[in-house]
Design a protein around this motif. Structure first.
Motif, PDB file in Angstrom:
ATOM      1  N   PRO A   1       0.834  -1.217   0.000  1.00 55.60           N
ATOM      2  CA  PRO A   1       0.000   0.000   0.000  1.00 55.60           C
ATOM      3  C   PRO A   1       0.863   1.259   0.000  1.00 55.60           C
ATOM      4  CG  PRO A   1      -0.800  -1.592   1.609  1.00 55.60           C
ATOM      5  CD  PRO A   1       0.515  -2.094   1.134  1.00 55.60           C
ATOM      6  N   GLU A   2       0.338   2.314  -0.636  1.00 57.60           N
ATOM      7  CA  GLU A   2       1.109   3.549  -0.730  1.00 57.60           C
ATOM      8  C   GLU A   2       1.397   4.139   0.650  1.00 57.60           C
ATOM      9  OE1 GLU A   2      -0.748   6.336  -3.292  1.00 57.60           O
ATOM     10  OE2 GLU A   2      -0.747   5.019  -5.043  1.00 57.60           O
ATOM     11  N   LYS A   3       0.501   3.948   1.585  1.00 62.31           N
ATOM     12  CA  LYS A   3       0.670   4.544   2.914  1.00 62.31           C
ATOM     13  C   LYS A   3       1.603   3.740   3.821  1.00 62.31           C
ATOM     14  CE  LYS A   3      -2.281   8.010   2.613  1.00 62.31           C
ATOM     15  NZ  LYS A   3      -1.920   9.427   2.846  1.00 62.31           N
ATOM     16  N   LEU A   4       2.022   2.540   3.367  1.00 60.21           N
ATOM     17  CA  LEU A   4       2.825   1.677   4.233  1.00 60.21           C
ATOM     18  C   LEU A   4       4.262   2.184   4.327  1.00 60.21           C
ATOM     19  CD1 LEU A   4       3.178  -0.911   5.924  1.00 60.21           C
ATOM     20  CD2 LEU A   4       3.673  -2.125   3.806  1.00 60.21           C
ATOM     21  N   ASN A   5       4.728   2.372   5.550  1.00 63.07           N
ATOM     22  CA  ASN A   5       6.125   2.720   5.814  1.00 63.07           C
ATOM     23  C   ASN A   5       6.937   1.432   5.800  1.00 63.07           C
ATOM     24  OD1 ASN A   5       8.586   3.653   6.655  1.00 63.07           O
ATOM     25  ND2 ASN A   5       7.909   4.207   8.737  1.00 63.07           N
ATOM     26  N   LEU A   6       7.714   1.229   4.736  1.00 62.33           N
ATOM     27  CA  LEU A   6       8.450  -0.030   4.573  1.00 62.33           C
ATOM     28  C   LEU A   6       9.503  -0.233   5.648  1.00 62.33           C
ATOM     29  CD1 LEU A   6       8.875  -0.038   0.675  1.00 62.33           C
ATOM     30  CD2 LEU A   6       7.241  -1.339   2.052  1.00 62.33           C
ATOM     31  N   ASP A   7       9.892   0.818   6.332  1.00 64.42           N
ATOM     32  CA  ASP A   7      10.873   0.660   7.416  1.00 64.42           C
ATOM     33  C   ASP A   7      10.329  -0.195   8.545  1.00 64.42           C
ATOM     34  OD1 ASP A   7      12.691   2.185   6.042  1.00 64.42           O
ATOM     35  OD2 ASP A   7      12.177   4.057   7.063  1.00 64.42           O
ATOM     36  N   LEU A   8       8.978  -0.239   8.661  1.00 63.64           N
ATOM     37  CA  LEU A   8       8.376  -1.073   9.708  1.00 63.64           C
ATOM     38  C   LEU A   8       8.681  -2.553   9.499  1.00 63.64           C
ATOM     39  CD1 LEU A   8       4.849   0.604   9.942  1.00 63.64           C
ATOM     40  CD2 LEU A   8       6.699   0.795  11.622  1.00 63.64           C
ATOM     41  N   LEU A   9       8.935  -2.936   8.237  1.00 62.93           N
ATOM     42  CA  LEU A   9       9.173  -4.347   7.934  1.00 62.93           C
ATOM     43  C   LEU A   9      10.561  -4.805   8.371  1.00 62.93           C
ATOM     44  CD1 LEU A   9       7.646  -4.410   4.342  1.00 62.93           C
ATOM     45  CD2 LEU A   9       6.549  -5.116   6.486  1.00 62.93           C
ATOM     46  N   LYS A  10      11.479  -3.837   8.545  1.00 60.41           N
ATOM     47  CA  LYS A  10      12.850  -4.134   9.001  1.00 60.41           C
ATOM     48  C   LYS A  10      13.446  -5.319   8.231  1.00 60.41           C
ATOM     49  CE  LYS A  10      11.977  -2.428  13.699  1.00 60.41           C
ATOM     50  NZ  LYS A  10      11.955  -2.766  15.145  1.00 60.41           N
ATOM     51  N   ALA A  11      13.435  -5.184   6.921  1.00 60.43           N
ATOM     52  CA  ALA A  11      13.932  -6.274   6.066  1.00 60.43           C
ATOM     53  C   ALA A  11      15.406  -6.563   6.371  1.00 60.43           C
ATOM     54  CB  ALA A  11      13.750  -5.906   4.603  1.00 60.43           C
ATOM     55  N   ARG A  12      15.684  -7.828   6.565  1.00 55.56           N
ATOM     56  CA  ARG A  12      17.056  -8.277   6.850  1.00 55.56           C
ATOM     57  C   ARG A  12      17.414  -9.365   5.832  1.00 55.56           C
ATOM     58  NH1 ARG A  12      18.632 -12.494  10.146  1.00 55.56           N
ATOM     59  NH2 ARG A  12      16.492 -12.589  10.992  1.00 55.56           N
ATOM     60  N   ILE A  13      18.575  -9.178   5.160  1.00 55.08           N
ATOM     61  CA  ILE A  13      18.992 -10.129   4.111  1.00 55.08           C
ATOM     62  C   ILE A  13      20.208 -10.898   4.592  1.00 55.08           C
ATOM     63  CG2 ILE A  13      19.674 -10.374   1.691  1.00 55.08           C
ATOM     64  CD1 ILE A  13      18.419  -7.678   1.140  1.00 55.08           C
TER      65      ILE A  13
END
Length: 425
Positions: free
Chosen positions: A256-268
Motif C-alpha cells: 500500500p502507498e501509505k505503508l512505511n516499509l521501514d516497519l518491515l525491518k527487512a534483513r537479508i
C-alpha cells in the motif's frame, strides 16, 4: 658498278655489338631446341620427394578394419627415362608411388612392402626406370576416435592487489582425435603449454599455446601418430577480475502507498556478496537486487523469502553464493478479516460497458502490526478493478480486484476477484 667487299662486310658486322649479341642468343636457343626436340635423344631425370600413397579399398586389410598409420619413408625419388622433350616437363604430381600388393596383410603390425610407380597419364616411350627405394615399411593398425578435453599447464601469472584470477580457460576446450588403437589406449590427456615469462596482470589475457599429447603417467606421445584439425589455433586465457563487495538489496510489490516499509525491518542473509569482473563493469555496480517480496504473501505464518542470486552478464560470483534469504519483522504481527464494499472500475475502454455484479468482497485478510491493526476499519479499505490490463469479452467474467489500505502499518494478503458483466457499445 661497285664490287661487293666481303672483308668490309664482316668488319661492319663486328662493329655493331647489338647484332653480335642477338646472333649469339639465337644460336644458343637454336642449339637447345635442336637437342630437346630431337626425338632420338633419350635421357633420365630424377623426380624428387614423390609421396607414397596408400589405398586399402577392397582389400583384406580394409575388411579387418586396418588403416595405414605410418609409412617410412614417406617420400622417395623416382627416375624416369624418355625423350628429353617429354620428360623435362614431368613433375612429382604426375607420378604415383604405391605398394604392389596388400595381400599379405593379415593383422595389425609393421610390414615391408615392395613399391611400384607409374605415370598418371602414360606417354609413349616414357617409362619408370628405377626407384630410390624398392620397398617401404608400413605400420597397420585399427583406428579409434574420441574427444579429449584440453587442460592448461600451470602458468606463472600473478595479479595486482584488488584483483583475482580464475581457472585458465583452454580454446578449444576439447579436441576430436583419431589414431592407432595402441596409441589411443595410451592417450590420457592433451595439455596446452604456454611459452611466456612470468607476469602480473590487472585484466584477462590470452596466450598462444602448444598442445602436447600425454599418457596417464605424464609421458609425451608423438603427436604425428594422431589425426586432428591442424588448422586449430590453440590458446589459453587467464581470466582476471576486479574484486568488489556490494550489499544485497530487496524490493517490495503490492505494498500500500501509505505503508512505511521501514516497519518491515527487512534483513537479508548474507548481507553482501563479493563480485568480480572487468574494471569498467564493476565500478558501476553498487548493489545487487535479489528480487521482489510480494506483500500479498507475507503474514504471521510466513518466516522468510528465498531468492536465487542472479548477476549481470560478465560479472562473476566470487563467493559462489547462489541464494539469499529475506527476513521481515514478525514481532507483534496479527491479522483481521473484513468485507470491502464499493468496487471501483478504472480505465474502462470506450467501446465497452462494464457493470460490477459483486456488491462487496468478503473475507479480505488484512495483516499488520497490532498497534496499527487495531485502528483499521472496513472504511479504510478500497477495492478497484483496473480494466486496462484485462482481456475483456462480452458476457459475465471474474476479474482480479486490488485491495488498498489508506492507513499505515498493515497490508492485504491473498488474491481476490469479483464478477463483472461486459457489453460492447
Amino acid at each position: 658498278m661497285n664490287k661487293f667487299n666481303f672483308k668490309n662486310f664482316i668488319q661492319g658486322i663486328f662493329k655493331d655489338k647489338l647484332t653480335i649479341t642477338l646472333c649469339v642468343f639465337f644460336s644458343v636457343i637454336l642449339w637447345i631446341s635442336t637437342i630437346l626436340y630431337n626425338s632420338d635423344s633419350y635421357s633420365v631425370i630424377k623426380i624428387k620427394n614423390v609421396p607414397i600413397i596408400s589405398n586399402l579399398a577392397n582389400t583384406q586389410a580394409e575388411q579387418l578394419g586396418l588403416s595405414v598409420v605410418k609409412t617410412n619413408p614417406k617420400n622417395i625419388n623416382v627416375y624416369v627415362r624418355g625423350p628429353r622433350h617429354k620428360i623435362s616437363f614431368i613433375k612429382k604430381e604426375d607420378v604415383v608411388v604405391v605398394p604392389k600388393t596388400y595381400s599379405n596383410i593379415i593383422s595389425s603390425g609393421s610390414y615391408n612392402l615392395e613399391l611400384n610407380a607409374y605415370l598418371k597419364k602414360p606417354q609413349q616411350n616414357v617409362y619408370i626406370e628405377s626407384l630410390s627405394h624398392k620397398s617401404a615399411d608400413f605400420c597397420f593398425d585399427v583406428l579409434e576416435t574420441k574427444t579429449i578435453n584440453l587442460v592448461a599447464n600451470n602458468l606463472d601469472v600473478g595479479v595486482e592487489e584488488g584483483f583475482i584470477k580464475d581457472e585458465a580457460v583452454c580454446q578449444p576446450s576439447s579436441l576430436f582425435v583419431s589414431g592407432p588403437k595402441q596409441y589411443m589406449d595410451k592417450l590420457s590427456s592433451i595439455k596446452l603449454f604456454v611459452n611466456a615469462p612470468p607476469c602480473t596482470l590487472n585484466s584477462s589475457k590470452t596466450f598462444d599455446a602448444t598442445p602436447k599429447f600425454l599418457s596417464e603417467n605424464g609421458d609425451v606421445i608423438d603427436s604425428s601418430v594422431f589425426k586432428y584439425n591442424k588448422d586449430v589455433k590453440f590458446n589459453v586465457t587467464v581470466p582476471v577480475y576486479k574484486v568488489k563487495k556490494v550489499p544485497l538489496t530487496v524490493l517490495f510489490k503490492n505494498a500500500p502507498e501509505k505503508l512505511n516499509l521501514d516497519l518491515l525491518k527487512a534483513r537479508i542473509e548474507p548481507k553482501e556478496i563479493e563480485i568480480g569482473g572487468a574494471q569498467d563493469t564493476i565500478k558501476n555496480i553498487n548493489e545487487i537486487n535479489v528480487g521482489y517480496v510480494d506483500l500479498r504473501e507475507f503474514n504471521e505464518d510466513k518466516k522468510d523469502f528465498n531468492f536465487n542470486i542472479t548477476l549481470p552478464q560478465g560479472v562473476k560470483n566470487i563467493n559462489q553464493i547462489s541464494s539469499a534469504n529475506v527476513y521481515l519483522n514478525r514481532n507483534r504481527l496479527d491479522s483481521k478479516y473484513f468485507s470491502v464494499k464499493g468496487i471501483e472500475l478504472l480505465n474502462v475502454p470506450g467501446n465497452f460497458s462494464v457493470v460490477v455484479n459483486s456488491k462487496k468482497i468478503q473475507g479480505v485478510k488484512i495483516v499488520g502490526y497490532k498497534e496499527y491493526l487495531k485502528k483499521i476499519e472496513s472504511e479504510n479499505l478500497t477495492a478497484t478493478v483496473d480494466c486496462s490490463g484485462l482481456d475483456l469479452k462480452e458476457g459475465m467474467q471474474n476479474v482480479p480486484v486490488k485491495i488498498g489500505v489508506i492507513k499505515d502499518g498493515v497490508w492485504p494478503v491473498g488474491e481476490y476477484k469479483c464478477s463483472v458483466t461486459v457489453k460492447k457499445k
